[in-house]
Design a protein around this motif. Sequence first.
Motif, PDB file in Angstrom:
ATOM      1  N   ASN A 125       0.836  -1.210   0.000  1.00 36.42           N
ATOM      2  CA  ASN A 125       0.000   0.000   0.000  1.00 36.42           C
ATOM      3  C   ASN A 125       0.866   1.254   0.000  1.00 36.42           C
ATOM      4  O   ASN A 125       0.568   2.234  -0.692  1.00 36.42           O
ATOM      5  N   ARG A 131     -12.877   2.354   0.145  1.00 38.59           N
ATOM      6  CA  ARG A 131     -11.784   3.007  -0.565  1.00 38.59           C
ATOM      7  C   ARG A 131     -11.914   4.509  -0.395  1.00 38.59           C
ATOM      8  O   ARG A 131     -13.013   5.066  -0.530  1.00 38.59           O
ATOM      9  N   ALA A 162     -12.163   5.337  -5.036  1.00 40.88           N
ATOM     10  CA  ALA A 162     -12.390   4.075  -5.741  1.00 40.88           C
ATOM     11  C   ALA A 162     -11.657   4.048  -7.075  1.00 40.88           C
ATOM     12  O   ALA A 162     -11.087   3.028  -7.477  1.00 40.88           O
ATOM     13  N   SER A 195      -7.918   3.580  -6.488  1.00 40.68           N
ATOM     14  CA  SER A 195      -7.649   2.231  -5.994  1.00 40.68           C
ATOM     15  C   SER A 195      -7.681   1.214  -7.135  1.00 40.68           C
ATOM     16  O   SER A 195      -6.810   0.353  -7.249  1.00 40.68           O
ATOM     17  N   GLY A 249      -9.630  -3.236  -2.182  1.00 39.13           N
ATOM     18  CA  GLY A 249     -10.369  -2.745  -1.020  1.00 39.13           C
ATOM     19  C   GLY A 249     -10.437  -3.737   0.123  1.00 39.13           C
ATOM     20  O   GLY A 249     -11.206  -3.554   1.066  1.00 39.13           O
TER      21      GLY A 249
END
Length: 414
Positions: free
Chosen positions: A308, A361, A364, A367, A374
């Motif tokens: 991440n 998220r 979104a 991501s 998620g």
Amino acid sequence: MPVAAAAIIFIMLMLTGSLSGLAAIGGLSGMLLAAAFWPLDWTGGDVPGVEVPAVAGRRIGDGQRSGWRAVVDAIPTAALALDANGDLLHHNRLAAEMFPKIRDGAPMSKISRSPDLLAAIDRLLAGTEERIDVELVDRVPVERRLEATVSRLAPIDRASPPHVLVTFHDMTEEDRLGQMRSDFIANASHELRTPLASLRGFVETLQGPARDDANARERFLKLMADQAERMTRLIDDLLSLSRVEMRAHLPPRGIAELNETASYVCQSLEPIAEAQRAKVVLVSDVETARVRGDREEIVQVLQNLIQNAIKYGRSGGTIEVRIGRTAPPDSAGARVWVSVTDEGHGIAAEHLPRLTERFYRVSAISSREKGGTGLGLAIVKHILNRHRAELRISSKIGVGSTFTASFEELGAAG
């Protein structure tokens, strides 16, 4: 029996002439006199090597005690043996795993605080019921459902224990399996709908207007491969989350060393970091950081956190992985932690409490562009819950974010 055997020996000696008649008569008379005072229930007493048979009403010997304890140990579920006062006499290994603070000699109220279970034991000790089934729901430290069976082994007025047997059957895994199936179907059907719709549209386009367009075919095939890869990641993460949730009620038994584990993860993710022009730096403030845990699951935690940081951190930035301690080693309450800090855009405060929710998220679109499902932080949260660990998140807009996993340290004697 000993007197009869001695009499036979005397008679044989007399018949063979090895013993005079007067001596034989005198010996037999002495044995008959001894037999008159011989205890009728003699069983060998405490003579080594002589097994004492069980006799109703007699004090239980060490051999018998070890016998019923062995039976309790052999029961394939968690089992407790109680005396007439409801105090714990013995428990098997599975009971020790289910109740980590269990100790022989403790009252049942120290082992379980369930009022239904304690009331069932009291009723069994006070009344004539032979068996009572109770359902228990524990919510601390993790939620689990147990089915307990309380059985009376002997009348309360009998002096020799045990008097009550309590067995437990953990229904948590069955419940979680059913929940996992329903969650998987609901989540998969919801999250897979978008990429499947995209794939269907691409296929229809290739079969229709773009049938003879080589450039369009090349572009659409690449988009289709991306959507298929996204679905694969989504299914893998859903299965991983389901496996973690099923084991959430089972405390880990292994031992992991955070320095070694973090070093392994950092080295394995170096190619991914280099592809993003990022650098992963490991800093340790402690020589050893041993924790009770599943090494593979802790590896998964660090992989998710560092990946991440690589995805959402600044391009060309540095990701710092640091290991530290919050108290002196071997002291009560000592904890060790591992943190992952990036130099990204940061996360607004209103999003922090919800980051570990599945499919939540902050953006979104961002991501999905970066290959996120998620589910990464949801997996991290469930793994840390199983390890009785904590996840702390801090972030500042324009500076970056820090994710810290804190574990209870395992002492040198652990």
